[in-house]
Design a protein around this motif. Structure first.
Motif, PDB file in Angstrom:
ATOM      1  N   ALA A  83      11.144 -40.589 -15.376  1.00  0.00           N
ATOM      2  CA  ALA A  83      10.886 -41.056 -14.005  1.00  0.00           C
ATOM      3  C   ALA A  83      11.610 -42.354 -13.694  1.00  0.00           C
ATOM      4  O   ALA A  83      12.411 -42.533 -12.843  1.00  0.00           O
ATOM      5  CB  ALA A  83       9.487 -41.150 -13.519  1.00  0.00           C
ATOM      6  N   GLU A  84      11.826 -43.187 -14.877  1.00  0.00           N
ATOM      7  CA  GLU A  84      12.321 -44.412 -14.911  1.00  0.00           C
ATOM      8  C   GLU A  84      13.030 -44.667 -16.305  1.00  0.00           C
ATOM      9  O   GLU A  84      12.147 -44.468 -17.232  1.00  0.00           O
ATOM     10  CB  GLU A  84      11.513 -45.434 -14.407  1.00  0.00           C
ATOM     11  N   SER A  85      13.927 -45.624 -16.147  1.00  0.00           N
ATOM     12  CA  SER A  85      14.753 -45.918 -17.417  1.00  0.00           C
ATOM     13  C   SER A  85      15.665 -47.258 -16.982  1.00  0.00           C
ATOM     14  O   SER A  85      16.515 -47.034 -16.544  1.00  0.00           O
ATOM     15  CB  SER A  85      15.411 -44.661 -17.961  1.00  0.00           C
ATOM     16  N   VAL A  86      15.148 -48.123 -17.666  1.00  0.00           N
ATOM     17  CA  VAL A  86      15.864 -49.517 -17.523  1.00  0.00           C
ATOM     18  C   VAL A  86      15.774 -49.843 -18.979  1.00  0.00           C
ATOM     19  O   VAL A  86      14.897 -50.633 -19.413  1.00  0.00           O
ATOM     20  CB  VAL A  86      15.156 -50.396 -16.686  1.00  0.00           C
ATOM     21  N   PRO A  87      16.967 -49.900 -19.618  1.00  0.00           N
ATOM     22  CA  PRO A  87      17.067 -49.952 -21.120  1.00  0.00           C
ATOM     23  C   PRO A  87      16.719 -51.395 -21.410  1.00  0.00           C
ATOM     24  O   PRO A  87      16.950 -52.519 -20.583  1.00  0.00           O
ATOM     25  CB  PRO A  87      18.729 -49.759 -21.256  1.00  0.00           C
ATOM     26  N   GLY A  88      15.856 -51.788 -22.105  1.00  0.00           N
ATOM     27  CA  GLY A  88      15.466 -52.736 -23.074  1.00  0.00           C
ATOM     28  C   GLY A  88      14.144 -53.475 -22.037  1.00  0.00           C
ATOM     29  O   GLY A  88      13.738 -54.501 -22.233  1.00  0.00           O
ATOM     30  N   ARG A  89      13.673 -52.715 -20.694  1.00  0.00           N
ATOM     31  CA  ARG A  89      12.728 -53.168 -19.950  1.00  0.00           C
ATOM     32  C   ARG A  89      11.654 -52.111 -19.655  1.00  0.00           C
ATOM     33  O   ARG A  89      10.473 -52.538 -19.704  1.00  0.00           O
ATOM     34  CB  ARG A  89      13.513 -53.888 -18.541  1.00  0.00           C
ATOM     35  N   ARG A  90      12.032 -50.897 -19.289  1.00  0.00           N
ATOM     36  CA  ARG A  90      11.133 -49.930 -18.727  1.00  0.00           C
ATOM     37  C   ARG A  90      11.429 -48.430 -18.901  1.00  0.00           C
ATOM     38  O   ARG A  90      12.531 -48.244 -18.482  1.00  0.00           O
ATOM     39  CB  ARG A  90      10.764 -50.244 -17.300  1.00  0.00           C
ATOM     40  N   LEU A  91      10.517 -47.761 -19.420  1.00  0.00           N
ATOM     41  CA  LEU A  91      10.663 -46.240 -19.519  1.00  0.00           C
ATOM     42  C   LEU A  91       9.497 -45.667 -19.251  1.00  0.00           C
ATOM     43  O   LEU A  91       8.430 -45.907 -19.507  1.00  0.00           O
ATOM     44  CB  LEU A  91      11.025 -46.035 -20.982  1.00  0.00           C
ATOM     45  N   VAL A  92       9.773 -44.675 -18.273  1.00  0.00           N
ATOM     46  CA  VAL A  92       8.311 -43.722 -17.666  1.00  0.00           C
ATOM     47  C   VAL A  92       8.816 -42.455 -17.824  1.00  0.00           C
ATOM     48  O   VAL A  92       9.927 -42.110 -17.201  1.00  0.00           O
ATOM     49  CB  VAL A  92       8.062 -44.436 -16.137  1.00  0.00           C
ATOM     50  N   TYR A  93       7.864 -41.549 -18.169  1.00  0.00           N
ATOM     51  CA  TYR A  93       8.101 -40.173 -18.256  1.00  0.00           C
ATOM     52  C   TYR A  93       6.918 -39.376 -18.297  1.00  0.00           C
ATOM     53  O   TYR A  93       5.826 -39.913 -18.224  1.00  0.00           O
ATOM     54  CB  TYR A  93       8.899 -39.603 -19.221  1.00  0.00           C
ATOM     55  N   ASP A  94       6.991 -38.122 -17.359  1.00  0.00           N
ATOM     56  CA  ASP A  94       5.587 -37.398 -17.180  1.00  0.00           C
ATOM     57  C   ASP A  94       5.983 -36.441 -18.424  1.00  0.00           C
ATOM     58  O   ASP A  94       6.944 -36.067 -18.785  1.00  0.00           O
ATOM     59  CB  ASP A  94       5.354 -36.660 -15.820  1.00  0.00           C
ATOM     60  N   TRP A  95       4.796 -35.617 -18.689  1.00  0.00           N
ATOM     61  CA  TRP A  95       4.909 -34.690 -19.969  1.00  0.00           C
ATOM     62  C   TRP A  95       3.748 -33.795 -19.808  1.00  0.00           C
ATOM     63  O   TRP A  95       2.536 -34.175 -19.429  1.00  0.00           O
ATOM     64  CB  TRP A  95       5.034 -35.414 -21.228  1.00  0.00           C
ATOM     65  N   SER A  96       3.848 -32.456 -20.249  1.00  0.00           N
ATOM     66  CA  SER A  96       3.131 -31.423 -20.490  1.00  0.00           C
ATOM     67  C   SER A  96       3.123 -30.664 -21.551  1.00  0.00           C
ATOM     68  O   SER A  96       4.248 -30.266 -21.802  1.00  0.00           O
ATOM     69  CB  SER A  96       3.112 -30.372 -19.166  1.00  0.00           C
ATOM     70  N   GLN A  97       2.065 -30.201 -22.441  1.00  0.00           N
ATOM     71  CA  GLN A  97       2.293 -29.489 -23.349  1.00  0.00           C
ATOM     72  C   GLN A  97       2.347 -28.208 -23.231  1.00  0.00           C
ATOM     73  O   GLN A  97       1.394 -27.470 -22.561  1.00  0.00           O
ATOM     74  CB  GLN A  97       0.993 -29.972 -24.516  1.00  0.00           C
ATOM     75  N   THR A  98       3.458 -27.579 -23.613  1.00  0.00           N
ATOM     76  CA  THR A  98       3.903 -26.046 -22.901  1.00  0.00           C
ATOM     77  C   THR A  98       2.793 -25.154 -23.697  1.00  0.00           C
ATOM     78  O   THR A  98       2.355 -24.223 -23.036  1.00  0.00           O
ATOM     79  CB  THR A  98       5.284 -25.713 -23.256  1.00  0.00           C
ATOM     80  N   ASP A  99       2.382 -25.099 -25.015  1.00  0.00           N
ATOM     81  CA  ASP A  99       1.620 -24.257 -25.655  1.00  0.00           C
ATOM     82  C   ASP A  99       0.001 -24.283 -25.339  1.00  0.00           C
ATOM     83  O   ASP A  99      -0.727 -23.708 -25.463  1.00  0.00           O
ATOM     84  CB  ASP A  99       1.636 -24.085 -26.919  1.00  0.00           C
ATOM     85  N   GLN A 100      -0.239 -25.534 -24.846  1.00  0.00           N
ATOM     86  CA  GLN A 100      -1.664 -25.733 -24.119  1.00  0.00           C
ATOM     87  C   GLN A 100      -1.561 -26.209 -22.733  1.00  0.00           C
ATOM     88  O   GLN A 100      -2.345 -27.603 -22.700  1.00  0.00           O
ATOM     89  CB  GLN A 100      -2.173 -26.494 -25.364  1.00  0.00           C
ATOM     90  N   PRO A 101      -1.247 -25.839 -21.724  1.00  0.00           N
ATOM     91  CA  PRO A 101      -1.117 -26.493 -20.365  1.00  0.00           C
ATOM     92  C   PRO A 101      -2.675 -26.891 -19.891  1.00  0.00           C
ATOM     93  O   PRO A 101      -2.926 -27.954 -19.390  1.00  0.00           O
ATOM     94  CB  PRO A 101      -0.641 -25.661 -19.482  1.00  0.00           C
ATOM     95  N   GLU A 102      -3.265 -26.237 -20.437  1.00  0.00           N
ATOM     96  CA  GLU A 102      -4.952 -26.464 -19.987  1.00  0.00           C
ATOM     97  C   GLU A 102      -5.619 -27.731 -20.813  1.00  0.00           C
ATOM     98  O   GLU A 102      -6.564 -28.236 -20.115  1.00  0.00           O
ATOM     99  CB  GLU A 102      -5.759 -25.198 -20.272  1.00  0.00           C
ATOM    100  N   ALA A 103      -4.995 -28.433 -21.459  1.00  0.00           N
ATOM    101  CA  ALA A 103      -5.446 -29.380 -22.418  1.00  0.00           C
ATOM    102  C   ALA A 103      -5.527 -30.580 -21.873  1.00  0.00           C
ATOM    103  O   ALA A 103      -6.311 -31.389 -21.695  1.00  0.00           O
ATOM    104  CB  ALA A 103      -4.569 -29.593 -23.563  1.00  0.00           C
ATOM    105  N   ASN A 104      -4.812 -30.565 -20.680  1.00  0.00           N
ATOM    106  CA  ASN A 104      -5.010 -31.849 -19.577  1.00  0.00           C
ATOM    107  C   ASN A 104      -5.073 -31.344 -18.204  1.00  0.00           C
ATOM    108  O   ASN A 104      -4.749 -31.975 -17.104  1.00  0.00           O
ATOM    109  CB  ASN A 104      -3.577 -32.669 -19.627  1.00  0.00           C
ATOM    110  N   GLY A 105      -5.757 -30.363 -18.217  1.00  0.00           N
ATOM    111  CA  GLY A 105      -6.267 -29.859 -16.911  1.00  0.00           C
ATOM    112  C   GLY A 105      -5.109 -29.051 -15.881  1.00  0.00           C
ATOM    113  O   GLY A 105      -5.285 -28.864 -14.739  1.00  0.00           O
ATOM    114  N   GLY A 106      -4.103 -28.656 -16.698  1.00  0.00           N
ATOM    115  CA  GLY A 106      -3.316 -28.035 -16.195  1.00  0.00           C
ATOM    116  C   GLY A 106      -2.181 -28.912 -15.261  1.00  0.00           C
ATOM    117  O   GLY A 106      -1.287 -28.218 -14.509  1.00  0.00           O
ATOM    118  N   HIS A 107      -1.980 -30.082 -15.668  1.00  0.00           N
ATOM    119  CA  HIS A 107      -1.168 -30.951 -14.968  1.00  0.00           C
ATOM    120  C   HIS A 107      -0.353 -31.841 -15.983  1.00  0.00           C
ATOM    121  O   HIS A 107      -0.998 -32.205 -17.179  1.00  0.00           O
ATOM    122  CB  HIS A 107      -1.769 -31.651 -13.484  1.00  0.00           C
ATOM    123  N   PRO A 108       0.710 -32.452 -15.512  1.00  0.00           N
ATOM    124  CA  PRO A 108       1.256 -33.489 -16.440  1.00  0.00           C
ATOM    125  C   PRO A 108       0.573 -34.764 -16.681  1.00  0.00           C
ATOM    126  O   PRO A 108      -0.163 -35.026 -15.438  1.00  0.00           O
ATOM    127  CB  PRO A 108       2.819 -33.721 -16.176  1.00  0.00           C
TER     128      PRO A 108
END
Length: 141
Positions: free
Chosen positions: A58-83
């Motif tokens: 989602a965001e990438s400012v080298p040396g300052r800020r990194l943001v990403y979303d992520w979902s586990q593909t083999d267990q999507p229900e582990a986080n209620g089905g959302h990233p």
């Protein structure tokens, strides 16, 4: 939704911390084998291995800020089905970098929260050790 926040202080420059967060040779060393396939540019897809997952940078400012979303593909229900979303903010403090990690969008009843709540302090301690001593912590799975 639940949000976890962690503050760590690392004897390394923000550039070195950034390198440890994004370098495909370093990430698996402190993340107990987990690796990412991405160019770490905002909007780019992200694929992880061990565990397998997908997301987007989602965001990438080298040396300052990194943001990403992520979902586990083999267990999507582990986080209620959302990233979930992970952000890393790096701030210089002389010879030290303040690393603030926020993991949000966590299902309060999900299995994923039960894993990441104790997992992040272990991972971040291993990252700190790698940067300060050259070796990650030898946690066993």
């Amino acid at each position: 939704m639940t949000t976890l926040t962690f503050d760590f202080y690392v004897r390394a420059t923000p550039e070195k911390v950034w390198e440890a967060l994004t370098d495909p040779a370093l990430v698996p060393r402190w993340r107990f084998g987990m690796s990412f396939e991405t160019d770490w540019q905002a909007g780019s897809p992200l694929v992880s291995r061990s565990p397998d997952g997908t997301g987007t940078v989602a965001e990438s400012v080298p040396g300052r800020r990194l943001v990403y979303d992520w979902s586990q593909t083999d267990q999507p229900e582990a986080n209620g089905g959302h990233p979930s979303t992970v952000s890393f903010d790096l701030g210089p403090m002389g010879e030290v970098t303040h690393l603030a990690v926020v993991h949000s969008d966590l299902d309060p009843d999900g299995l994923f929260l039960k894993v990441v709540r104790p997992g992040w302090p272990m991972l971040l301690s291993s990252l700190k050790s790698l940067l300060e001593t050259g070796e990650p912590l030898p946690f066993r799975r």
